[in-house]
Design a protein around this motif. Structure first.
Motif, PDB file in Angstrom:
ATOM      1  N   ALA A  50       1.258  -3.925   4.457  1.00 24.78           N
ATOM      2  CA  ALA A  50       0.938  -2.649   5.092  1.00 24.78           C
ATOM      3  C   ALA A  50       1.588  -2.593   6.468  1.00 24.78           C
ATOM      4  CB  ALA A  50      -0.572  -2.463   5.221  1.00 24.78           C
ATOM      5  N   THR A  84       0.824  -1.205   0.000  1.00 20.38           N
ATOM      6  CA  THR A  84       0.000   0.000   0.000  1.00 20.38           C
ATOM      7  C   THR A  84       0.859   1.255   0.000  1.00 20.38           C
ATOM      8  OG1 THR A  84      -0.127  -0.081   2.417  1.00 20.38           O
ATOM      9  CG2 THR A  84      -1.917  -1.129   1.186  1.00 20.38           C
ATOM     10  N   SER A  90      -2.025   2.531   5.740  1.00 17.29           N
ATOM     11  CA  SER A  90      -1.380   1.881   6.874  1.00 17.29           C
ATOM     12  C   SER A  90      -2.414   1.324   7.835  1.00 17.29           C
ATOM     13  CB  SER A  90      -0.479   2.860   7.617  1.00 17.29           C
ATOM     14  OG  SER A  90      -1.255   3.814   8.315  1.00 17.29           O
TER      15      SER A  90
END
Length: 353
Positions: free
Chosen positions: A238, A200, A302
């Protein structure tokens, strides 16, 4: 959607002057792996790293994975990633067949092309065409895993037919292709019917949505190759720490994560093929870049926050088309903090399943 745990290579900061205690790092990895196994996480991922500050304890995925295999009972053991151009396909097939037997059929690996020029002191002749070699070796690796013989050149220069041993438990090797963001890699993964291992960080939601769409289309159009089904499998990494609340999570992760990001930028600048602007970054500019990246990352991508904040992010990733989140936990937090965050994260496993 599945939740997994990922190690990506944090280590003792270079600027402390203290010698890293690698035996303690391995103890931490085994402790986290056993905990993740008990808490019901889907898999544990470990990387391949060479010769850098980042990831000093990860030079050999199959060796570490063998230890994880016997230290755990049910969690899948994954390499994220194996740098295919650094290794002979026979060596990969044989090493991972050993781990598959030790784990009773729990292994999988993501193939990477490699990117850092220093890594290729292990195979200097493979650097220039590393991408082409990786894509070429995936079908061969599947063939070897299935127990089929293949022809290679022996020590006398003659061709010889060999069959790797031992035989693995799994008839089909679970494979992913690692992408740092190049859309062509996502399409190549679909065409080969592998999963795709992405991240991500450094990408917007819209950019990821487009790449996942390209991947799904390529998967659907590709023939069966003994890999994933026509839907494919998207695994996204992530950075993760579930705190008691948002304030605690951001307070505890701010400095370790920014330190990790600075270390990663320094690693990038040491690459022979780094662009000039990156190679000439000063320490002050590197620190500003890490600060910007940290705050941008908090806004999307996150899993740094309270359980409720992370639940919302996981729901968004599932809606995006993510099949598995590999929760990156070793970016500089202490063992007890990682374990506390892992227990909070485990409460969300059933929510996202």
């Amino acid at each position: 959607m599945d939740l997994s745990v990922m190690f990506f290579g944090a280590d003792s900061p270079a600027d402390t002057g203290a010698a890293p205690r690698h035996s303690e790092a391995y103890d931490d990895i085994l402790t986290v792996a056993r905990t993740a196994d008990r808490l019901g996480f889907h898999a544990i991922w470990t990387p391949e790293r060479h010769f850098q500050q980042v990831g000093q304890v990860f030079p050999s995925p199959p060796v570490l994975s063998a230890a994880l295999a016997v230290a755990t009972e049910r969690i899948n053991i994954r390499a994220g990633s194996v740098i295919l151009p650094l290794h002979h396909p026979l060596r990969i097939a044989e090493d991972w067949a050993v781990v598959d037997n030790l784990s009773h059929g729990r292994i999988g690996l993501s193939a990477a092309t490699g990117w850092h020029s220093a890594d290729f002191v292990l195979a200097p002749g493979n650097y220039e065409d590393r991408r082409e070699q990786t894509l070429r070796d995936i079908p061969l690796l599947r063939q070897l895993w299935a127990g089929e013989a293949a022809e290679f050149t022996d020590g006398t220069g003659a061709s010889v037919t060999v069959r790797p041993q031992p035989r693995p438990v799994q008839d089909t090797l679970p494979l992913w292709l690692t992408s740092s963001g190049n859309p062509a890699t996502w399409e190549a993964a679909g065409g080969l019917r592998t999963g795709v291992l992405g991240a991500t960080v450094g990408q917007s939601r819209d950019e990821l949505a487009e790449k996942i769409g390209r991947y799904r289309d390529a998967c659907a159009a590709a023939p069966d190759q003994g890999g994933t089904d026509a839907h494919g499998r998207v695994t996204l990494m992530a950075h993760t720490f579930v705190g008691a609340d948002d304030e605690e999570a951001r307070r505890l992760t701010a400095e370790p994560l920014k330190r990790y990001l600075r270390s990663y930028v320094r690693q990038t600048t040491a690459n022979r093929t780094a662009d000039r602007a990156t190679a000439e970054l000063t320490e002050e500019q590197t620190a500003l870049l890490a600060e910007f990246a940290f705050h941008r990352y908090l806004s999307w991508g996150s899993l740094l926050g309270s359980a409720e904040t992370c639940r919302k992010m996981l729901a968004d990733l599932r809606e995006l088309g993510c099949d598995e989140v590999a929760c990156f936990v070793d970016f500089g937090l202490g063992r007890e903090e990682v374990l506390a965050g892992l227990h909070r994260l485990a409460e969300l496993v059933e929510d996202v399943a």
